[in-house]
Motif scaffolding. Sequence first.
Motif, PDB file in Angstrom:
ATOM      1  N   UNK A  96       0.831  -1.211   0.000  1.00  0.00           N
ATOM      2  CA  UNK A  96       0.000   0.000   0.000  1.00  0.00           C
ATOM      3  C   UNK A  96       0.861   1.255   0.000  1.00  0.00           C
ATOM      4  N   UNK A  97       1.941   1.249   0.763  1.00  0.00           N
ATOM      5  CA  UNK A  97       2.830   2.409   0.798  1.00  0.00           C
ATOM      6  C   UNK A  97       3.378   2.735  -0.596  1.00  0.00           C
ATOM      7  N   UNK A  98       3.684   1.713  -1.377  1.00  0.00           N
ATOM      8  CA  UNK A  98       4.242   1.929  -2.713  1.00  0.00           C
ATOM      9  C   UNK A  98       3.168   2.282  -3.737  1.00  0.00           C
ATOM     10  N   UNK A  99       2.069   1.529  -3.746  1.00  0.00           N
ATOM     11  CA  UNK A  99       1.100   1.669  -4.818  1.00  0.00           C
ATOM     12  C   UNK A  99       0.030   2.717  -4.547  1.00  0.00           C
ATOM     13  N   UNK A 110      11.985   3.731   0.253  1.00  0.00           N
ATOM     14  CA  UNK A 110      11.358   4.570   1.275  1.00  0.00           C
ATOM     15  C   UNK A 110      10.245   3.821   2.017  1.00  0.00           C
ATOM     16  N   UNK A 111       9.556   2.904   1.317  1.00  0.00           N
ATOM     17  CA  UNK A 111       8.561   2.087   2.008  1.00  0.00           C
ATOM     18  C   UNK A 111       9.231   1.232   3.085  1.00  0.00           C
ATOM     19  N   UNK A 112      10.424   0.720   2.764  1.00  0.00           N
ATOM     20  CA  UNK A 112      11.166  -0.038   3.757  1.00  0.00           C
ATOM     21  C   UNK A 112      11.544   0.794   4.963  1.00  0.00           C
ATOM     22  N   UNK A 113      11.906   2.053   4.721  1.00  0.00           N
ATOM     23  CA  UNK A 113      12.239   2.939   5.833  1.00  0.00           C
ATOM     24  C   UNK A 113      11.025   3.207   6.716  1.00  0.00           C
ATOM     25  N   UNK A 114       9.855   3.354   6.103  1.00  0.00           N
ATOM     26  CA  UNK A 114       8.637   3.582   6.883  1.00  0.00           C
ATOM     27  C   UNK A 114       8.320   2.369   7.762  1.00  0.00           C
ATOM     28  N   UNK A 115       8.714   1.182   7.297  1.00  0.00           N
ATOM     29  CA  UNK A 115       8.448  -0.039   8.057  1.00  0.00           C
ATOM     30  C   UNK A 115       9.446  -0.266   9.197  1.00  0.00           C
ATOM     31  N   UNK A 170       4.242   6.143  10.460  1.00  0.00           N
ATOM     32  CA  UNK A 170       5.248   5.566  11.354  1.00  0.00           C
ATOM     33  C   UNK A 170       4.606   5.021  12.625  1.00  0.00           C
ATOM     34  N   UNK A 171       3.626   5.762  13.154  1.00  0.00           N
ATOM     35  CA  UNK A 171       2.923   5.317  14.364  1.00  0.00           C
ATOM     36  C   UNK A 171       2.164   4.024  14.115  1.00  0.00           C
ATOM     37  N   UNK A 172       1.508   3.946  12.954  1.00  0.00           N
ATOM     38  CA  UNK A 172       0.749   2.744  12.620  1.00  0.00           C
ATOM     39  C   UNK A 172       1.665   1.518  12.582  1.00  0.00           C
TER      40      UNK A 172
END
Length: 479
Positions: free
Chosen positions: A314-317, A325-330, A381-383
């Motif tokens: 979802x972060x990417x698409x 960057x999606x990996x960093x958010x995770x 990030x909180x999620x």
Amino acid sequence: MSAPDAPDRTADRRAVPARLPAGEAGFGARLMTPLLLGSLLNPINSTMIATALVAIGRDFHVGAADTAWLISAMFLASAVGQPSLGRIADRIGPRRVFVAGSVAVGAGGLTGALAPTFTLLIVSRIVLGLGTAAAYPAAMAMLRAESRRVGRPTPPAVLGRISLAALASAAVGPTLGGLLAATAGWRAVFAINVPLALLALAGALAWLPADRDARAADRPGAAGGSLDPLGIALFASALTCAMFFLLRLDAPQWPLLAPAAALTAVLVWWQLRHPQPFIDLRMLARNRALVLTYLRHGLTYLVIYCVLYGFSQWLEQAHGFSSFHAGLVMLPMSGAAAVCSLAGTRGRGIRVPLALAAVCLMAGSAVFLLLHGTSPLPVLLTAGALFGIPQGLAATGNQAAVYAQAPADGVGAAAGLQRTAQYLGAITASSLVGLLYGQRATDAGLHGLALAGGVLGALLLALTLADRTLRTTGTRTLT
């Protein structure tokens, strides 16, 4: 897993002096180093492949549906291998199983690195799944044996390190896989297993204590006196049919349910008649606490893997992040999981941490319901962090519960079944994500995952609060 219906703890404490020489204190670096290294091989291989799939598909001219089998093949092999190899570890000794698993990991890694065809690449993943599946149940059986030897309970921090090794390696897997694929090519993702396996093998041969004489297990009445190969084969066949069904929830293969049900019925019939069955169904029927632990663990990881697979897509698409960057958010999710895994070893009780894990699953799901394609970064990030908390607490808590609730001489097989429950959750999660997302991750699909997570979180909270055995498990968890 054959045993009396209550775990016999006296064997862990008898016939050993209360005071031991410093060199015999047990659970030191020499014992733990190979066990920790072996325990990280399965989770890191499960996630490291993710960032190499596109390159593999390009080289072998196959699509995403085909490369997905590289993931599924390892999950299938691991789900079957964990309890089977745990049973064998209880029977012939955990050191032998650990050594054999390390050799298999090296062979699987080398096969994958040199594979000329895509089919052989899948075979290498199956070998890696079986090889890496040996380490965790063997490690748990080894810790129980060491507890007997030194005459004291396994320290909570020791189990915490085993759990942390798995969580940390799974977290760094995608990043490591991407780095290897970008610098040395995707074959390096397989080749890296060779030196890791050699290190684990060298440590095991040099430092792990020798197994007791295997002939002792052949004496009448000895725990694990039969490997029950037919029981293992029936279990593997039934589980494989069930997993093939779960892999395609978007297009259910209903005919698979018939052989799955038939094989399960034959498995139950055989296990109830075998004198020392692979899965002691009578013991499980009496050991309600252990069955509930398996259920909690599987449901928890169903939600966790929905987040790992669904949130990143979802972060990417839907949100427009790059894969990097999606990996960093995770990362906050991984960090929270690691911290909470260590925190879970500090107290003696496990009921409160497991209840807190369920509450955090519900809280994280509630935040997911509010997310949309333009949600600010702090909310994202909180999620992620909210789901990292239950990942760490549940991993440590349920691992400790299995260690306490399993029969004293069947902890290897019991630990393997715990991981099987986790893999069932993972495969169901991947199918659920595909069912709700379809061709592309959307806000509506994420909200569907959130609703499922909230319902499962509430169910887990009810199961945890209603389980009275958890009130006392913490005081005897590691004895």
